[in-house]
Design a protein around this motif. Structure first.
Motif, PDB file in Angstrom:
ATOM      1  N   ILE A  75     -11.615   2.040  15.071  1.00  0.00           N
ATOM      2  CA  ILE A  75     -10.770   2.546  13.989  1.00  0.00           C
ATOM      3  C   ILE A  75      -9.612   1.592  13.732  1.00  0.00           C
ATOM      4  O   ILE A  75      -9.356   1.198  12.589  1.00  0.00           O
ATOM      5  CB  ILE A  75     -10.251   3.973  14.312  1.00  0.00           C
ATOM      6  CG1 ILE A  75     -11.402   4.973  14.173  1.00  0.00           C
ATOM      7  CG2 ILE A  75      -9.076   4.347  13.411  1.00  0.00           C
ATOM      8  CD1 ILE A  75     -11.084   6.362  14.690  1.00  0.00           C
ATOM      9  N   ILE A  76      -8.933   1.200  14.784  1.00  0.00           N
ATOM     10  CA  ILE A  76      -7.783   0.308  14.626  1.00  0.00           C
ATOM     11  C   ILE A  76      -8.218  -1.053  14.088  1.00  0.00           C
ATOM     12  O   ILE A  76      -7.594  -1.613  13.185  1.00  0.00           O
ATOM     13  CB  ILE A  76      -7.011   0.176  15.950  1.00  0.00           C
ATOM     14  CG1 ILE A  76      -6.411   1.521  16.371  1.00  0.00           C
ATOM     15  CG2 ILE A  76      -5.939  -0.903  15.852  1.00  0.00           C
ATOM     16  CD1 ILE A  76      -5.433   2.137  15.392  1.00  0.00           C
ATOM     17  N   ALA A  77      -9.305  -1.592  14.625  1.00  0.00           N
ATOM     18  CA  ALA A  77      -9.792  -2.901  14.156  1.00  0.00           C
ATOM     19  C   ALA A  77     -10.185  -2.844  12.682  1.00  0.00           C
ATOM     20  O   ALA A  77      -9.884  -3.765  11.915  1.00  0.00           O
ATOM     21  CB  ALA A  77     -10.976  -3.352  15.003  1.00  0.00           C
ATOM     22  N   THR A  78     -10.835  -1.768  12.272  1.00  0.00           N
ATOM     23  CA  THR A  78     -11.247  -1.624  10.870  1.00  0.00           C
ATOM     24  C   THR A  78     -10.029  -1.478   9.969  1.00  0.00           C
ATOM     25  O   THR A  78      -9.940  -2.117   8.913  1.00  0.00           O
ATOM     26  CB  THR A  78     -12.193  -0.418  10.709  1.00  0.00           C
ATOM     27  OG1 THR A  78     -13.319  -0.595  11.573  1.00  0.00           O
ATOM     28  CG2 THR A  78     -12.662  -0.269   9.276  1.00  0.00           C
ATOM     29  N   LEU A  79      -9.085  -0.655  10.380  1.00  0.00           N
ATOM     30  CA  LEU A  79      -7.853  -0.479   9.604  1.00  0.00           C
ATOM     31  C   LEU A  79      -7.128  -1.812   9.453  1.00  0.00           C
ATOM     32  O   LEU A  79      -6.728  -2.198   8.349  1.00  0.00           O
ATOM     33  CB  LEU A  79      -6.948   0.543  10.290  1.00  0.00           C
ATOM     34  CG  LEU A  79      -5.626   0.860   9.616  1.00  0.00           C
ATOM     35  CD1 LEU A  79      -5.857   1.509   8.259  1.00  0.00           C
ATOM     36  CD2 LEU A  79      -4.785   1.757  10.503  1.00  0.00           C
ATOM     37  N   ASP A  80      -6.989  -2.524  10.546  1.00  0.00           N
ATOM     38  CA  ASP A  80      -6.282  -3.805  10.512  1.00  0.00           C
ATOM     39  C   ASP A  80      -7.013  -4.831   9.650  1.00  0.00           C
ATOM     40  O   ASP A  80      -6.400  -5.559   8.880  1.00  0.00           O
ATOM     41  CB  ASP A  80      -6.096  -4.342  11.928  1.00  0.00           C
ATOM     42  CG  ASP A  80      -5.110  -3.510  12.753  1.00  0.00           C
ATOM     43  OD1 ASP A  80      -4.493  -2.592  12.195  1.00  0.00           O
ATOM     44  OD2 ASP A  80      -4.979  -3.806  13.955  1.00  0.00           O
ATOM     45  N   ARG A  95      -9.306  -4.328   7.166  1.00  0.00           N
ATOM     46  CA  ARG A  95      -9.381  -3.983   5.740  1.00  0.00           C
ATOM     47  C   ARG A  95      -8.041  -4.041   5.035  1.00  0.00           C
ATOM     48  O   ARG A  95      -7.980  -4.276   3.829  1.00  0.00           O
ATOM     49  CB  ARG A  95      -9.953  -2.571   5.568  1.00  0.00           C
ATOM     50  CG  ARG A  95     -11.405  -2.469   5.864  1.00  0.00           C
ATOM     51  CD  ARG A  95     -11.903  -1.073   5.583  1.00  0.00           C
ATOM     52  NE  ARG A  95     -13.269  -0.917   6.056  1.00  0.00           N
ATOM     53  CZ  ARG A  95     -13.904   0.236   6.086  1.00  0.00           C
ATOM     54  NH1 ARG A  95     -13.322   1.340   5.645  1.00  0.00           N
ATOM     55  NH2 ARG A  95     -15.133   0.301   6.545  1.00  0.00           N
ATOM     56  N   HIS A  96      -6.975  -3.784   5.771  1.00  0.00           N
ATOM     57  CA  HIS A  96      -5.680  -3.618   5.109  1.00  0.00           C
ATOM     58  C   HIS A  96      -4.618  -4.580   5.627  1.00  0.00           C
ATOM     59  O   HIS A  96      -3.424  -4.335   5.421  1.00  0.00           O
ATOM     60  CB  HIS A  96      -5.229  -2.165   5.247  1.00  0.00           C
ATOM     61  CG  HIS A  96      -6.213  -1.226   4.644  1.00  0.00           C
ATOM     62  ND1 HIS A  96      -6.358  -1.076   3.280  1.00  0.00           N
ATOM     63  CD2 HIS A  96      -7.160  -0.445   5.210  1.00  0.00           C
ATOM     64  CE1 HIS A  96      -7.342  -0.212   3.039  1.00  0.00           C
ATOM     65  NE2 HIS A  96      -7.843   0.176   4.187  1.00  0.00           N
ATOM     66  N   MET A 113       0.857  -1.180   0.000  1.00  0.00           N
ATOM     67  CA  MET A 113       0.000   0.000   0.000  1.00  0.00           C
ATOM     68  C   MET A 113       0.896   1.234   0.000  1.00  0.00           C
ATOM     69  O   MET A 113       1.837   1.310   0.775  1.00  0.00           O
ATOM     70  CB  MET A 113      -0.899  -0.020   1.240  1.00  0.00           C
ATOM     71  CG  MET A 113      -1.750   1.212   1.399  1.00  0.00           C
ATOM     72  SD  MET A 113      -2.827   1.203   2.859  1.00  0.00           S
ATOM     73  CE  MET A 113      -4.070   0.091   2.319  1.00  0.00           C
ATOM     74  N   THR A 114       0.603   2.165  -0.875  1.00  0.00           N
ATOM     75  CA  THR A 114       1.377   3.400  -0.926  1.00  0.00           C
ATOM     76  C   THR A 114       1.051   4.264   0.287  1.00  0.00           C
ATOM     77  O   THR A 114       0.019   4.075   0.943  1.00  0.00           O
ATOM     78  CB  THR A 114       1.065   4.196  -2.201  1.00  0.00           C
ATOM     79  OG1 THR A 114      -0.291   4.665  -2.127  1.00  0.00           O
ATOM     80  CG2 THR A 114       1.286   3.365  -3.456  1.00  0.00           C
ATOM     81  N   ASP A 115       1.926   5.215   0.564  1.00  0.00           N
ATOM     82  CA  ASP A 115       1.684   6.125   1.689  1.00  0.00           C
ATOM     83  C   ASP A 115       0.383   6.893   1.504  1.00  0.00           C
ATOM     84  O   ASP A 115      -0.389   7.053   2.448  1.00  0.00           O
ATOM     85  CB  ASP A 115       2.846   7.104   1.848  1.00  0.00           C
ATOM     86  CG  ASP A 115       4.117   6.434   2.323  1.00  0.00           C
ATOM     87  OD1 ASP A 115       4.035   5.305   2.854  1.00  0.00           O
ATOM     88  OD2 ASP A 115       5.194   7.033   2.173  1.00  0.00           O
ATOM     89  N   GLU A 116       0.135   7.360   0.278  1.00  0.00           N
ATOM     90  CA  GLU A 116      -1.093   8.124   0.020  1.00  0.00           C
ATOM     91  C   GLU A 116      -2.325   7.250   0.190  1.00  0.00           C
ATOM     92  O   GLU A 116      -3.343   7.688   0.742  1.00  0.00           O
ATOM     93  CB  GLU A 116      -1.066   8.740  -1.377  1.00  0.00           C
ATOM     94  CG  GLU A 116      -2.271   9.622  -1.667  1.00  0.00           C
ATOM     95  CD  GLU A 116      -2.467  10.747  -0.647  1.00  0.00           C
ATOM     96  OE1 GLU A 116      -3.634  11.027  -0.292  1.00  0.00           O
ATOM     97  OE2 GLU A 116      -1.473  11.351  -0.199  1.00  0.00           O
ATOM     98  N   SER A 147      -5.291   7.910   2.921  1.00  0.00           N
ATOM     99  CA  SER A 147      -6.683   7.968   2.495  1.00  0.00           C
ATOM    100  C   SER A 147      -7.534   6.953   3.254  1.00  0.00           C
ATOM    101  O   SER A 147      -8.655   7.255   3.675  1.00  0.00           O
ATOM    102  CB  SER A 147      -6.761   7.722   0.993  1.00  0.00           C
ATOM    103  OG  SER A 147      -8.098   7.729   0.562  1.00  0.00           O
ATOM    104  N   ALA A 148      -7.006   5.748   3.420  1.00  0.00           N
ATOM    105  CA  ALA A 148      -7.734   4.708   4.152  1.00  0.00           C
ATOM    106  C   ALA A 148      -7.979   5.113   5.594  1.00  0.00           C
ATOM    107  O   ALA A 148      -9.095   4.970   6.115  1.00  0.00           O
ATOM    108  CB  ALA A 148      -6.956   3.393   4.103  1.00  0.00           C
TER     109      ALA A 148
END
Length: 86
Positions: free
Chosen positions: A41-46, A48-49, A1-4, A8-9
């Motif tokens: 937020i952390i659970a969703t980030l983890d 999804r990505h 995944m790029t920094d941008e 965005s995510a």
């Protein structure tokens, strides 16, 4: 995944969880963020990505979700997670 893409995510997830517009000046706690919202937020980030981000990253960097400190630490955590999944 790029920094941008990561920035965005993170911004999108903050908006979804907090139900508020998020920009470069948004502070998590000033926008109504709670410990429960931080966990979401952390659970969703983890989820999804495929990351493994400690919630401490958010508590240590409650400022803008697009700040370089937040996404750099999230990316570092993602690298460790990828190493552990190999």
């Amino acid at each position: 995944m790029t920094d941008e893409a990561l920035r965005s995510a993170v911004r999108t997830i903050w908006q979804e969880v907090l139900g508020a517009d998020v920009d470069d000046d948004t502070d998590f706690f000033d926008t109504g963020g709670t410990s429960f919202a931080a966990l979401r937020i952390i659970a969703t980030l983890d989820d999804r990505h495929r990351m493994s981000t400690p919630v401490k990253v958010l508590f240590d960097n409650p400022g803008s979700p697009t700040s370089s400190r937040f996404w750099t630490r999230s990316r570092s955590s993602a690298g460790r997670a990828d190493d552990n999944r190999a």
